[in-house]
Design a protein around this motif. Sequence first.
Motif, mmCIF file in Angstrom:
data_model
loop_
_atom_site.group_PDB
_atom_site.id
_atom_site.type_symbol
_atom_site.label_atom_id
_atom_site.label_comp_id
_atom_site.label_asym_id
_atom_site.label_seq_id
_atom_site.Cartn_x
_atom_site.Cartn_y
_atom_site.Cartn_z
ATOM 1 N N THR A 100 92.243 5.222 -177.619
ATOM 2 C CA THR A 100 93.240 5.468 -176.579
ATOM 3 C C THR A 100 93.204 6.860 -175.978
ATOM 4 O OG1 THR A 100 94.889 6.147 -178.211
ATOM 5 C CG2 THR A 100 94.839 3.807 -177.591
ATOM 6 N N ALA A 101 92.523 7.818 -176.598
ATOM 7 C CA ALA A 101 92.569 9.208 -176.145
ATOM 8 C C ALA A 101 92.073 9.375 -174.705
ATOM 9 C CB ALA A 101 91.762 10.100 -177.088
ATOM 10 N N GLY A 102 91.086 8.588 -174.301
ATOM 11 C CA GLY A 102 90.529 8.731 -172.961
ATOM 12 C C GLY A 102 91.215 7.897 -171.895
ATOM 13 N N GLN A 103 92.206 7.132 -172.273
ATOM 14 C CA GLN A 103 92.899 6.291 -171.298
ATOM 15 C C GLN A 103 93.645 7.141 -170.285
ATOM 16 O OE1 GLN A 103 94.288 2.966 -174.415
ATOM 17 N NE2 GLN A 103 95.449 2.969 -172.529
ATOM 18 N N LYS A 104 93.509 6.792 -169.009
ATOM 19 C CA LYS A 104 94.249 7.511 -167.967
ATOM 20 C C LYS A 104 95.691 7.018 -167.903
ATOM 21 C CE LYS A 104 90.320 8.710 -165.181
ATOM 22 N NZ LYS A 104 89.175 8.021 -164.744
ATOM 23 N N SER A 105 95.910 5.760 -168.300
ATOM 24 C CA SER A 105 97.232 5.165 -168.206
ATOM 25 C C SER A 105 97.572 4.465 -169.526
ATOM 26 C CB SER A 105 97.245 4.150 -167.060
ATOM 27 O OG SER A 105 98.477 3.490 -166.998
ATOM 28 N N LYS A 106 98.829 4.593 -169.930
ATOM 29 C CA LYS A 106 99.319 3.907 -171.132
ATOM 30 C C LYS A 106 100.600 3.170 -170.748
ATOM 31 C CE LYS A 106 97.302 7.195 -174.347
ATOM 32 N NZ LYS A 106 96.790 8.251 -173.518
ATOM 33 N N PRO A 107 100.445 1.980 -170.150
ATOM 34 C CA PRO A 107 101.623 1.257 -169.658
ATOM 35 C C PRO A 107 102.364 0.501 -170.761
ATOM 36 C CG PRO A 107 99.642 0.014 -169.170
ATOM 37 C CD PRO A 107 99.195 1.305 -169.815
ATOM 38 N N CYS A 108 103.654 0.299 -170.553
ATOM 39 C CA CYS A 108 104.467 -0.545 -171.430
ATOM 40 C C CYS A 108 104.074 -2.001 -171.177
ATOM 41 C CB CYS A 108 105.951 -0.368 -171.116
ATOM 42 S SG CYS A 108 106.590 1.249 -171.543
ATOM 43 N N LEU A 109 103.935 -2.767 -172.238
ATOM 44 C CA LEU A 109 103.555 -4.175 -172.117
ATOM 45 C C LEU A 109 104.561 -5.056 -172.842
ATOM 46 C CD1 LEU A 109 99.733 -3.799 -172.820
ATOM 47 C CD2 LEU A 109 100.845 -4.062 -170.603
ATOM 48 N N ALA A 110 105.238 -5.886 -172.090
ATOM 49 C CA ALA A 110 106.193 -6.832 -172.667
ATOM 50 C C ALA A 110 105.439 -8.069 -173.139
ATOM 51 C CB ALA A 110 107.238 -7.204 -171.616
ATOM 52 N N ALA A 111 106.170 -9.024 -173.695
ATOM 53 C CA ALA A 111 105.563 -10.277 -174.142
ATOM 54 C C ALA A 111 104.842 -10.930 -172.966
ATOM 55 C CB ALA A 111 106.636 -11.218 -174.690
ATOM 56 N N ALA A 112 103.626 -11.405 -173.233
ATOM 57 C CA ALA A 112 102.814 -12.009 -172.174
ATOM 58 C C ALA A 112 103.233 -13.449 -171.890
ATOM 59 C CB ALA A 112 101.339 -11.958 -172.570
ATOM 60 N N TRP A 113 103.945 -14.080 -172.824
ATOM 61 C CA TRP A 113 104.364 -15.469 -172.664
ATOM 62 C C TRP A 113 105.885 -15.567 -172.728
ATOM 63 C CZ3 TRP A 113 100.070 -13.993 -175.350
ATOM 64 C CH2 TRP A 113 98.863 -14.512 -174.891
ATOM 65 N N LYS A 114 106.402 -16.602 -172.152
ATOM 66 C CA LYS A 114 107.847 -16.837 -172.187
ATOM 67 C C LYS A 114 108.251 -17.396 -173.555
ATOM 68 C CE LYS A 114 108.238 -17.821 -167.271
ATOM 69 N NZ LYS A 114 109.029 -16.784 -166.721
ATOM 70 N N GLY A 115 109.494 -17.234 -173.852
ATOM 71 C CA GLY A 115 110.066 -17.767 -175.073
ATOM 72 C C GLY A 115 111.564 -17.791 -174.910
ATOM 73 N N SER A 126 108.346 -17.560 -179.191
ATOM 74 C CA SER A 126 107.517 -17.812 -178.024
ATOM 75 C C SER A 126 107.326 -19.308 -177.795
ATOM 76 C CB SER A 126 106.148 -17.158 -178.224
ATOM 77 O OG SER A 126 105.243 -17.583 -177.229
ATOM 78 N N ASP A 127 107.169 -19.672 -176.526
ATOM 79 C CA ASP A 127 106.851 -21.056 -176.181
ATOM 80 C C ASP A 127 105.470 -21.464 -176.703
ATOM 81 O OD1 ASP A 127 109.282 -21.253 -174.939
ATOM 82 O OD2 ASP A 127 108.505 -20.987 -172.911
ATOM 83 N N LEU A 128 104.674 -20.484 -177.142
ATOM 84 C CA LEU A 128 103.357 -20.781 -177.731
ATOM 85 C C LEU A 128 103.483 -21.495 -179.078
ATOM 86 C CD1 LEU A 128 101.473 -17.419 -177.098
ATOM 87 C CD2 LEU A 128 101.096 -19.599 -175.928
ATOM 88 N N LEU A 129 104.655 -21.402 -179.707
ATOM 89 C CA LEU A 129 104.850 -21.941 -181.052
ATOM 90 C C LEU A 129 105.960 -23.003 -181.071
ATOM 91 C CD1 LEU A 129 104.767 -18.518 -182.923
ATOM 92 C CD2 LEU A 129 102.880 -20.128 -182.653
ATOM 93 N N PRO A 130 105.756 -24.130 -180.408
ATOM 94 C CA PRO A 130 106.828 -25.127 -180.343
ATOM 95 C C PRO A 130 107.200 -25.711 -181.700
ATOM 96 C CG PRO A 130 104.784 -26.020 -179.444
ATOM 97 C CD PRO A 130 104.553 -24.563 -179.695
ATOM 98 N N ARG A 131 106.236 -25.929 -182.579
ATOM 99 C CA ARG A 131 106.543 -26.502 -183.904
ATOM 100 C C ARG A 131 107.290 -25.488 -184.769
ATOM 101 N NH1 ARG A 131 104.721 -30.374 -181.540
ATOM 102 N NH2 ARG A 131 103.269 -31.930 -182.255
ATOM 103 N N THR A 132 106.879 -24.227 -184.699
ATOM 104 C CA THR A 132 107.564 -23.172 -185.447
ATOM 105 C C THR A 132 108.996 -23.032 -184.942
ATOM 106 O OG1 THR A 132 105.471 -22.020 -185.778
ATOM 107 C CG2 THR A 132 107.475 -20.737 -186.116
#
Length: 163
Positions: A100-115, A126-132
């Motif tokens: 990560t040291a050379g990264q120009k940007s370090k953006p905040c990342l929320a959950a990529a999928w809905k839940g 997450s909606d990725l885990l319907p059985r769980t």
Amino acid sequence: MMFVNIKKVPMTMNPFALNRRTFLSSLSLSIGMPALGDLLAAETSTLPHFPPKAKRVIYLMQSGGPSHVDLFDDKETLRKMQGEEVPDSILQGLRQTTMTAGQKSKPCLAAAWKGRRRGESGMWVSDLLPRTAEIVDDLCFVRSVHGEQINHAPAMTQMLTGN
């Protein structure tokens, strides 16, 4: 298992070699603690401080798996800050990694999928885990573990060894 006589290995051969005392004290966490736990369990097994409810424990070590944020831990603040730079107050004092040291940007990342919140417990899944999601009230989530590591490998080492 291979045993090495540490005293016979010259320090000049390996600049990272440990002395015997340091080596044995570091082993106390990885080998000694389970042994101590076993000894103490024999003493306390006749008088538990509460009746056990769990019949089985399944520990998921998902190295390389989806993030907890994507599966079970929706962060409202991350969603609000999606794409913004991680505040300096978060990164301040943390050692940068090679990755990560050379990264120009370090953006905040929320959950990529809905839940959504599920079951009587209201646990976000997450909606990725319907059985769980169907059995979420039968699961135990440990959400009190935290560390100061910014990279996965040292954080995993700390979690698994306590050091």
